[in-house]
Design a protein around this motif. Structure first.
Motif, mmCIF file in Angstrom:
data_model
loop_
_atom_site.group_PDB
_atom_site.id
_atom_site.type_symbol
_atom_site.label_atom_id
_atom_site.label_comp_id
_atom_site.label_asym_id
_atom_site.label_seq_id
_atom_site.Cartn_x
_atom_site.Cartn_y
_atom_site.Cartn_z
ATOM 1 N N HIS A 90 0.842 -1.199 0.000
ATOM 2 C CA HIS A 90 0.000 0.000 0.000
ATOM 3 C C HIS A 90 0.873 1.242 0.000
ATOM 4 N N HIS A 137 1.390 3.848 2.023
ATOM 5 C CA HIS A 137 1.961 4.520 3.194
ATOM 6 C C HIS A 137 3.489 4.427 3.146
ATOM 7 N N ASP A 166 5.816 3.842 5.183
ATOM 8 C CA ASP A 166 6.542 2.758 5.847
ATOM 9 C C ASP A 166 6.431 1.439 5.065
ATOM 10 N N HIS A 200 -7.276 -1.821 5.132
ATOM 11 C CA HIS A 200 -6.335 -0.748 5.446
ATOM 12 C C HIS A 200 -6.460 0.329 4.383
ATOM 13 N N ASP A 254 -0.490 -4.481 5.760
ATOM 14 C CA ASP A 254 -1.131 -3.899 6.950
ATOM 15 C C ASP A 254 -2.601 -4.268 6.842
#
Ligand code: NI
Ligand code: MN
Length: 231
Positions: A49, A51, A53, A109, A143
């Protein structure tokens, strides 16, 4: 084949057919044992995804190694603008690459790509990955919160390994990851996505102990960044 952990949600898979890295959050990751400098040969970069991190150093690694970025249509198309090789996929779809067969799973998520000013590029849906290398199926959940269709994955794939987030707050915590292991029925579980930041602090060994108590047929392995599991 070798499964090497680089901290947070980043794993490097090395098989006879090739080398893959998942969610390469290296620079800025206080737990990572490597930086993009350490990579020269890489076939693919999987991103669960948008994000930071997880997207991490994907572009730099793709430019340096020529590896193909594999992700959802939205995220891989975003990456393509940086002039790197991409292969777009989407949830439920499977594709046979020369180095692995890869199927995208759902993940509960977000997937917005932070612009750095509190707004986001549209990133579509977050995903997880089912990966087959050397005949073994591995599951990287990305996630995600716990979802009941993990039962379906467990029923239809004989999982050698599941990489599950246990950090809580942004994803499953330890209790839900144990329920996930019950549904997924993998031979081995490696916990991930914890202890990188204070808000996702967890006791990894306590998770392993509780997993062994509740799901004794599943082996729990704690990897520190830089450690390798041979499967
Ligand atoms: Ni995330
Ligand atoms: Mn994350």
């Amino acid at each position: 084949m070798k499964v090497k952990y680089h901290g947070h949600a980043c794993f490097e898979l090395e098989a006879k057919t090739g080398r893959i890295i998942i969610d390469p959050f290296l620079c800025g990751n206080p737990t990572a044992d490597v930086t993009p400098v350490n990579f020269s040969e890489l076939d693919a970069i999987l991103i669960s995804h948008g994000h930071s991190d997880h997207f991490g150093d994907a572009i730099e690694l793709a430019k340096k190694t020529g590896a193909v970025i594999i992700s959802t249509f939205e995220l891989a198309s975003f990456a393509e603008k940086f002039g790197v090789n991409v292969h777009t996929m989407h949830i439920g779809g499977k594709y046979q690459f020369p180095f692995a067969t890869i199927k995208l799973t759902q993940a509960l998520h977000g997937s917005g790509i932070p612009k750095g000013d509190g707004t986001f590029h549209y990133g579509g849906l977050a995903c997880g990955f089912l990966i087959q290398m050397e005949g073994k199926w591995l599951y990287h959940a990305g996630d995600t919160g716990l979802f009941g269709d993990m039962e379906l994955i467990g029923k239809h794939y004989n999982l050698e390994l599941a990489m599950l987030p246990i950090g809580d707050n942004f994803s499953m915590g330890p209790e839900d990851a144990i329920i996930a292991a019950q549904m997924l029925r993998p031979k081995t579980v490696i916990p991930m996505h914890y202890n990188t930041f204070p808000v996702i602090k967890q006791d990894g060994q306590a998770f392993i102990d509780e997993l062994q108590r509740q799901v004794p047929e599943c082996r729990g392995i704690l990897l520190k960044a830089g450690q390798v599991l041979e499967i």
